[in-house]
Design an enzyme around this catalytic site. Structure first.
Site, PDB file in Angstrom:
ATOM      1  N   LYS A   1     -12.529  -0.198   0.245  1.00 53.13           N
ATOM      2  CA  LYS A   1     -11.702   0.521  -0.725  1.00 53.13           C
ATOM      3  C   LYS A   1     -12.439   0.538  -2.075  1.00 53.13           C
ATOM      4  O   LYS A   1     -13.414   1.248  -2.210  1.00 53.13           O
ATOM      5  CB  LYS A   1     -10.313  -0.112  -0.800  1.00 53.13           C
ATOM      6  CG  LYS A   1      -9.510   0.103   0.491  1.00 53.13           C
ATOM      7  CD  LYS A   1      -8.122  -0.450   0.396  1.00 53.13           C
ATOM      8  CE  LYS A   1      -7.260  -0.052   1.590  1.00 53.13           C
ATOM      9  NZ  LYS A   1      -7.761  -0.451   2.904  1.00 53.13           N
TER      10      LYS A   1
ATOM     11  N   SER B   1       0.789  -1.229   0.000  1.00 51.22           N
ATOM     12  CA  SER B   1       0.000   0.000   0.000  1.00 51.22           C
ATOM     13  C   SER B   1       0.818   1.275   0.000  1.00 51.22           C
ATOM     14  O   SER B   1       0.333   2.318  -0.428  1.00 51.22           O
ATOM     15  CB  SER B   1      -0.941   0.005   1.205  1.00 51.22           C
ATOM     16  OG  SER B   1      -0.214  -0.061   2.422  1.00 51.22           O
TER      17      SER B   1
ATOM     18  N   HIS C   1      -5.851  -3.754  -1.802  1.00 51.01           N
ATOM     19  CA  HIS C   1      -5.600  -2.672  -2.754  1.00 51.01           C
ATOM     20  C   HIS C   1      -5.604  -3.168  -4.193  1.00 51.01           C
ATOM     21  O   HIS C   1      -4.966  -2.556  -5.066  1.00 51.01           O
ATOM     22  CB  HIS C   1      -4.267  -2.001  -2.440  1.00 51.01           C
ATOM     23  CG  HIS C   1      -4.312  -1.087  -1.255  1.00 51.01           C
ATOM     24  ND1 HIS C   1      -4.765   0.211  -1.325  1.00 51.01           N
ATOM     25  CD2 HIS C   1      -3.989  -1.307   0.046  1.00 51.01           C
ATOM     26  CE1 HIS C   1      -4.695   0.765  -0.124  1.00 51.01           C
ATOM     27  NE2 HIS C   1      -4.226  -0.134   0.726  1.00 51.01           N
TER      28      HIS C   1
END
Length: 402
Positions: A242, A183, A211
């Site tokens: 996310k 990340s 991610h």
């Protein structure tokens, strides 16, 4: 008693401020989007959210959430095995399993909890876990909860990983764990090679793909899909917070037996309230949107390529890659923080990252692109970076002794 403690804590906070490491929290007065208003009414371009696909305020997602409130209620007020399971939870688990190519899925209140619930359940002092050095804090903390022997290999270093596998051949079980995307850097783990080593040394593989899921891979199924190893990954953890809508919630998607054991023994699952049904229902709509069209993924990729290219041409140091995490390297923590302030003054909202989030001397501004950004937004952000850099240089030149 606390009067004595108060002064110690205050001194620690002063040290954090003096080192340029203090992390203020800016208050946003609007929904999450490509542009937001911060307290005081100024509208700024948002380049620091995990809202990769721009779905945090997508009309279809909002409509689904509103309908779910009427149908399913606000919250469960219970854990799953008592009276906290609704049809919508099982539907989402089934959809995630199919989307990720895994046998079963179990929902958690966050991916931090998902990672906190895996290692202690599966491993004991007869086992070994081998973790990438740059794995997320939730993986590190989850490993600490287990009694397994702990081994670490240098980031994406396959030779070091093989050495750790060789050194742990006496373990009953071995689990290799890695972020799919790291990340702070935007680097992607070499999963095919990791799986090859796992096969050679009879180890399991776990990937935190927070991610990546939603936009990495041909269909957005994440780094295992990107590398063609979905059938070789034993455990995938991830978040709904996310690209998949940006609310909250996490999951473990894995072999059926692993998920079954987690339902019986995983403490964050057994002792935490169920995921809010409104999030589960809205997440189903998010999966519909992702599976129906690749337009958002294409737009995100185009914005990412444009930003990386323009910033490189402007002389900024951007860590290489194709991921929408585009770290602008600064080195000095105070300079990173000040540049972020100057950018906010110029209408671009970003955050400077420094120790302990990243190593000493590797402070950066982590820019994150979104499908919600327009081409004009990206160009404006690059121009703001150029102008803010010049202002920072002028400030430094004006300092005494410069």
């Amino acid at each position: 008693m606390f009067d004595n403690v108060r002064s110690d804590i205050a001194a620690t906070l002063d040290e954090i401020r003096e080192a340029g490491l203090f992390k203020p929290e800016r208050v946003i007065a609007t929904p999450q989007n490509a542009a937001v208003k911060v307290t005081g009414g100024a509208e700024v371009l948002n380049f620091c959210a995990n809202n990769y696909l721009g779905l945090a305020d997508h009309p279809a997602v909002l409509a689904s959430a509103k309908e779910a409130l009427d149908r399913w209620g606000y919250g469960m007020a219970s854990v799953r095995f008592i009276c906290g399971t609704q049809d919508v939870h099982k539907q989402l688990e089934d959809r995630l399993s199919a989307f990720l190519g895994q046998e079963d899925t179990i929902l958690y209140s966050s991916c931090f909890d998902a990672n906190g619930g895996v290692f202690e359940t599966l491993l004991d002092d007869r086992d070994a876990v081998i973790s990438d050095a740059l794995n997320h804090a939730s993986i590190i903390d989850g490993i600490r909860l287990s009694k397994a022997r702990r081994h670490r290999y240098a980031n994406r270093d396959l030779a070091d990983l093989e050495k750790q596998l060789q050194d742990t051949q006496d373990a009953r079980r071995r689990l290799i764990v890695t972020d799919g995307v790291f990340s702070m850097d935007g680097y992607i783990a070499p999963l095919r090679e990791i799986c090859d080593l796992a096969d050679r040394y009879d180890a399991m593989v776990m990937v935190d793909d927070s991610h990546a899921v939603g936009f990495v891979g041909e269909n957005g199924a994440g780094t295992p899909e990107l590398h063609g190893v979905r059938d070789r990954i034993d455990i995938i953890t991830g978040t709904l917070g996310k690209a998949l809508g940006g609310a909250s919630g996490g999951y473990v998607s894995a072999r059926a037996e692993i998920v079954a054991l987690l339902r019986q023994r995983s403490r964050p699952y057994l002792f935490s309230n169920s995921l809010a049904p409104v999030i589960a229902a809205a997440s189903l709509t998010v999966l519909d949107l992702i599976e129906q069209s690749g337009d958002l993924r294409d737009r995100l990729a185009a914005n990412t390529a444009l930003f990386r290219s323009r910033m490189t041409d402007a002389g900024f140091e951007i860590l290489p890659g194709t991921h929408p995490i585009a770290p602008v390297m600064m080195g000095d923590a105070a300079q990173a923080g000040r540049l972020a302030e100057l950018l906010l003054d110029r209408g671009v909202y970003v955050i400077g990252f420094s120790f302990p989030v990243v190593p000493h001397g590797q402070a950066r501004i982590r820019v994150q692109l979104s499908a919600a950004h327009s081409t004009e937004d990206v160009e404006r952000a690059v121009a703001a970076f150029v102008d803010a850099r010049a202002a920072l240089a002028a400030e430094q030149a004006a300092q005494p002794g410069a």
